[in-house]
Each structure stands twice: as C-alpha cells, then as structure tokens.
Motif scaffolding. Structure first.
Motif, PDB file in Angstrom:
ATOM      1  N   ILE A 192       0.844  -1.200   0.000  1.00 46.81           N
ATOM      2  CA  ILE A 192       0.000   0.000   0.000  1.00 46.81           C
ATOM      3  C   ILE A 192       0.878   1.247   0.000  1.00 46.81           C
ATOM      4  CG2 ILE A 192      -1.639   1.356   1.377  1.00 46.81           C
ATOM      5  CD1 ILE A 192      -2.832  -1.318   2.328  1.00 46.81           C
ATOM      6  N   TYR A 193       1.921   1.224   0.817  1.00 51.57           N
ATOM      7  CA  TYR A 193       2.812   2.384   0.881  1.00 51.57           C
ATOM      8  C   TYR A 193       3.467   2.649  -0.468  1.00 51.57           C
ATOM      9  CZ  TYR A 193       6.313   5.687   2.449  1.00 51.57           C
ATOM     10  OH  TYR A 193       7.068   6.825   2.598  1.00 51.57           O
ATOM     11  N   LEU A 194       3.924   1.602  -1.120  1.00 50.88           N
ATOM     12  CA  LEU A 194       4.642   1.771  -2.385  1.00 50.88           C
ATOM     13  C   LEU A 194       3.747   2.308  -3.497  1.00 50.88           C
ATOM     14  CD1 LEU A 194       6.864  -1.456  -2.406  1.00 50.88           C
ATOM     15  CD2 LEU A 194       7.564   0.893  -1.852  1.00 50.88           C
ATOM     16  N   ILE A 229     -10.086   7.386   2.099  1.00 47.20           N
ATOM     17  CA  ILE A 229     -10.679   6.045   2.186  1.00 47.20           C
ATOM     18  C   ILE A 229     -10.656   5.345   0.833  1.00 47.20           C
ATOM     19  CG2 ILE A 229     -12.827   4.779   2.611  1.00 47.20           C
ATOM     20  CD1 ILE A 229     -13.468   6.922   4.747  1.00 47.20           C
ATOM     21  N   VAL A 230     -11.060   6.068  -0.221  1.00 49.29           N
ATOM     22  CA  VAL A 230     -11.079   5.469  -1.561  1.00 49.29           C
ATOM     23  C   VAL A 230      -9.647   5.147  -2.003  1.00 49.29           C
ATOM     24  CG1 VAL A 230     -11.653   5.838  -3.994  1.00 49.29           C
ATOM     25  CG2 VAL A 230     -13.223   6.607  -2.208  1.00 49.29           C
ATOM     26  N   SER A 231      -8.709   6.043  -1.723  1.00 51.06           N
ATOM     27  CA  SER A 231      -7.297   5.803  -2.089  1.00 51.06           C
ATOM     28  C   SER A 231      -6.748   4.595  -1.355  1.00 51.06           C
ATOM     29  CB  SER A 231      -6.445   7.031  -1.766  1.00 51.06           C
ATOM     30  OG  SER A 231      -6.858   8.152  -2.517  1.00 51.06           O
ATOM     31  N   SER A 273      -5.397   1.364  -3.191  1.00 55.26           N
ATOM     32  CA  SER A 273      -4.029   0.908  -2.893  1.00 55.26           C
ATOM     33  C   SER A 273      -4.035  -0.540  -2.423  1.00 55.26           C
ATOM     34  CB  SER A 273      -3.399   1.793  -1.812  1.00 55.26           C
ATOM     35  OG  SER A 273      -3.321   3.132  -2.228  1.00 55.26           O
ATOM     36  N   LEU A 274      -4.997  -0.882  -1.575  1.00 49.58           N
ATOM     37  CA  LEU A 274      -5.101  -2.248  -1.048  1.00 49.58           C
ATOM     38  C   LEU A 274      -5.337  -3.244  -2.175  1.00 49.58           C
ATOM     39  CD1 LEU A 274      -5.323  -4.210   1.364  1.00 49.58           C
ATOM     40  CD2 LEU A 274      -7.766  -3.629   1.478  1.00 49.58           C
ATOM     41  N   ILE A 275      -6.297  -2.934  -3.038  1.00 48.36           N
ATOM     42  CA  ILE A 275      -6.620  -3.840  -4.148  1.00 48.36           C
ATOM     43  C   ILE A 275      -5.449  -3.917  -5.125  1.00 48.36           C
ATOM     44  CG2 ILE A 275      -8.144  -4.192  -6.133  1.00 48.36           C
ATOM     45  CD1 ILE A 275     -10.380  -2.886  -4.481  1.00 48.36           C
ATOM     46  N   ALA A 320      -1.050  -6.881  -7.529  1.00 47.32           N
ATOM     47  CA  ALA A 320       0.358  -6.892  -7.939  1.00 47.32           C
ATOM     48  C   ALA A 320       1.090  -8.077  -7.316  1.00 47.32           C
ATOM     49  CB  ALA A 320       1.030  -5.580  -7.535  1.00 47.32           C
ATOM     50  N   ASP A 321       0.796  -8.348  -6.062  1.00 50.71           N
ATOM     51  CA  ASP A 321       1.392  -9.521  -5.410  1.00 50.71           C
ATOM     52  C   ASP A 321       0.944 -10.804  -6.098  1.00 50.71           C
ATOM     53  OD1 ASP A 321       2.826  -8.102  -3.586  1.00 50.71           O
ATOM     54  OD2 ASP A 321       1.515  -8.491  -1.887  1.00 50.71           O
ATOM     55  N   LEU A 322      -0.341 -10.877  -6.368  1.00 50.74           N
ATOM     56  CA  LEU A 322      -0.928 -12.099  -6.926  1.00 50.74           C
ATOM     57  C   LEU A 322      -0.409 -12.372  -8.333  1.00 50.74           C
ATOM     58  CD1 LEU A 322      -3.082 -14.132  -5.864  1.00 50.74           C
ATOM     59  CD2 LEU A 322      -4.757 -12.900  -7.240  1.00 50.74           C
ATOM     60  N   VAL A 323      -0.337 -11.327  -9.156  1.00 44.80           N
ATOM     61  CA  VAL A 323      -0.033 -11.501 -10.580  1.00 44.80           C
ATOM     62  C   VAL A 323       1.463 -11.383 -10.882  1.00 44.80           C
ATOM     63  CG1 VAL A 323      -0.448 -10.577 -12.892  1.00 44.80           C
ATOM     64  CG2 VAL A 323      -2.318 -10.666 -11.227  1.00 44.80           C
TER      65      VAL A 323
END
Length: 353
Positions: free
Chosen positions: A285-287, A317-319, A323-325, A330-333
């Motif tokens: 999320i930070y990155l 909140i939306v950001s 970022s979370l999604i 990115a981790d998954l793919v």
C-alpha cells in the motif's frame, strides 16, 4: 509463548501499521483542506499534520522492534535472510520506483528516449524527493539488522538509554544548529536522523519497563505536542519540527505507547483477521499509494462542492481501498509468481548440494 498469544500480539502491531498507513494517506492529501485563514482551521491543520506526520516514526518503531529481535547464527540463516529481503523487500521497491520513473518520464517528454538513464538516476538519487525517501532510509537499517540484533540482544536498560540519548542529542544538534549558529551541523553519528527511530523501536521495551515510566513518557509526549503546536505561532524557525526535533520524537514515542494500550485482543476474530490481512499489505500500500491518490482525485473530483474535510476523508478512504486492491493484485499476478519461482530454484539447488 503460545501460538495464540503470538497471533494476538502480532495483531496489535498490525493495527498500529494500519493506523500508520492511514496517516500516510491523510498526510499526503492534506492539500485538499485549504487554510481559510481562521485560527480554528489553522489549529486543526496544525494538529492534523502533527498526528499524521507520526506515520513515519510508527513504521520505523515497528520495523526496528521486529527486525532487531532475531539474531542469526548459521551461514544458511544469513543466506536465507538476504535472499528473502531481495525478493520481498527490494524487488517490489525497485518495481514501483521504475513505474514512477516510467510515468513521470513519459508525462514530461512524451517519449521513451532516455528512459533507462532516467530510471537509474531516479533509483540512485531523485526518488529521494518522493515518498520513496522513507524506504531509502529504512532499507539500509533492515539490511544490517542481523548484525545490530546481536548488539541489542544483550543491551541493558542503561545501555539502551545512552544509545537513544546519543541519537536524539545528535538530531537536536542537526535541528537547532542552523537556528542558533546559522550554519549546518555536519558531524556524523551513524544511527541518528530517521535511523534513530528504527533503533528506538527495539529500545522502548528496554527503557520503559514500569507503569510509572510509561506515564512519565506519556506526560512528556503531551508536553511535546503542546510545544510543537505553539511553535507554529511563536517560533518562526520551523525546519525539522516534524522529524528531527526532540519534541517530535517524544510526541511520537507517546503516541506509539498510547496505541499499544488499545486492547485489540478483545475484538472479534473477523475484525482481527481483517487487520492481519490489511496489515500484511501495508508495505505494498505504501509503495503504490501516491499513484492511487493521483488516480482517485482524477476519478473523484469535487464536482458536488463537498466540504473540504469530508471530501478529504472520502479521498483517503477510496485511495486506501484502491491501494489495497492494487497491491494485492500486484502480489498475486507479478510478485508471488516470481518469488515462488525463485524459492523453487533456490530449494532445488540446495537439494543438489
């Protein structure tokens, strides 16, 4: 310690990570709340900037607390440590740095000419002006953590106090020398500046061991918050007021101790599972959060004239959700397949040997 207690303890610190990452997004969107010139708005922004600005210190505290607890003994443990840091720390960091360089270069030039040089110079130097500065400070401390952990493993309370005092004293000289002497303080202490926050993370538990000591630290932190707040109105010199000045350091320590008092253990298992899941994603999320903020503001401009403060909260909140999604996908793919492949290759070579 049982596995259950270990999970509950980890959940408490994952919650602090979430507070920190929320504050990161709040801090980087404060420009959405303009100062209307009133004392109430100015005071609100002053306090908000101070509290959200504690995000960096909170991250350093937690990173140091856990990174400096484990000592490595065998050659294999050292190899595994640096192998994992290359995969799980450096790889995502370099990837997102490259994305920022790519987008910035194309936006500025409209072409890809010179992109390679741009990426290299940004990673080596220019990204220090973006949110990546944080990781450019933290990464070195994490990479030497196995060696420093041996020092802190047997450090006494007195030793911890002396070590932290040296760092804070050095930061105080950096912060105030330009004001009192009109020159920069250029002496070097390798564990000062933002690095001292990393080492405070492991020293806090050694220094503050009683309820009385914790209360004293909280009182000092509250006084420090008052000092930080009043500086804006009665002290023209503002440099380092939200990073290296001792008042900010003591305030961040106080806030960290207060957050530790929140009894996350009593919350429902579903909530704690959600905290652990999101806490695990805070690095990603930070990155990605600056790109997410830019995208969110583009998609959600304030066409309906929502008041500044509610609109700011909506953007944050939306950001955060974006970022979370994004970091999860990115981790998954991208990252997980590369990491698993590298793990398999390494394990295969170990079996051959």
């Amino acid at each position: 310690m049982s596995n259950t207690n270990q999970q509950l303890r980890d959940c408490k610190y994952e919650f602090i990570r979430l507070i920190a990452i929320y504050f990161v997004l709040c801090n980087h969107t404060l420009s959405l709340i303009p100062n209307d010139g009133t004392l109430s708005r100015d005071l609100f922004l002053n306090l908000l900037f101070t509290f959200t600005g504690s995000c960096n210190a909170l991250y350093f505290f937690i990173s140091g607390r856990f990174a400096l607890q484990k000592t490595l003994k065998t050659d294999e443990e050292y190899k595994t440590f640096y192998f994992k840091k290359a995969l799980y720390l450096i790889l995502p960091l370099v990837f997102y740095m490259m994305i920022h360089s790519f987008l910035s270069h194309y936006k500025e030039t409209g072409s890809f000419n010179g992109l390679g040089i741009r990426i290299i110079t940004d990673i080596l130097c220019h990204h220090n002006g973006l949110h990546f500065w944080f990781m450019m400070f933290l990464t070195g401390n994490i990479l030497i953590a196995p060696f420093m952990a041996k020092v802190f493993d047997g450090l006494s309370k007195t030793g911890a106090i002396i070590f932290v005092t040296l760092g804070i004293l050095h930061n105080t000289l950096i912060a105030y020398t330009p004001y009192f002497a009109n020159v920069s303080y250029n002496w070097v202490f390798p564990f000062a500046q933002w690095s001292i926050y990393f080492y405070i993370g492991v020293c806090i538990d050694k220094i503050i061991t009683t309820k009385k000591e914790k209360n004293i630290a909280i009182i000092v932190g509250i006084i420090s918050l008052i000092i930080i707040t009043l500086k804006r109105y009665f002290f023209s010199y503002q440099q380092f007021s939200h990073d290296l000045m001792p008042s900010f350091t003591f305030f961040c320590i106080m806030f960290y101790l207060v957050l530790q008092e929140i009894d996350v253990n009593k919350w429902s298992e579903k909530v704690k599972s959600a905290i652990r899941f999101m806490g695990k994603r805070t690095y990603g999320i930070y990155l990605v959060h600056m790109l997410a903020i830019w995208l969110t503001i583009r998609i959600c401009p304030n066409k309906w004239n929502i008041p500044d403060i509610p609109y700011h909260s909506i953007i944050v909140i939306v950001s955060f959700i974006v970022s979370l999604i994004s970091s999860y996908l990115a981790d998954l793919v991208i990252f997980n397949p590369i990491q698993k492949l590298c793990e398999r290759i390494r394990n295969g070579k170990k079996k051959e040997n």
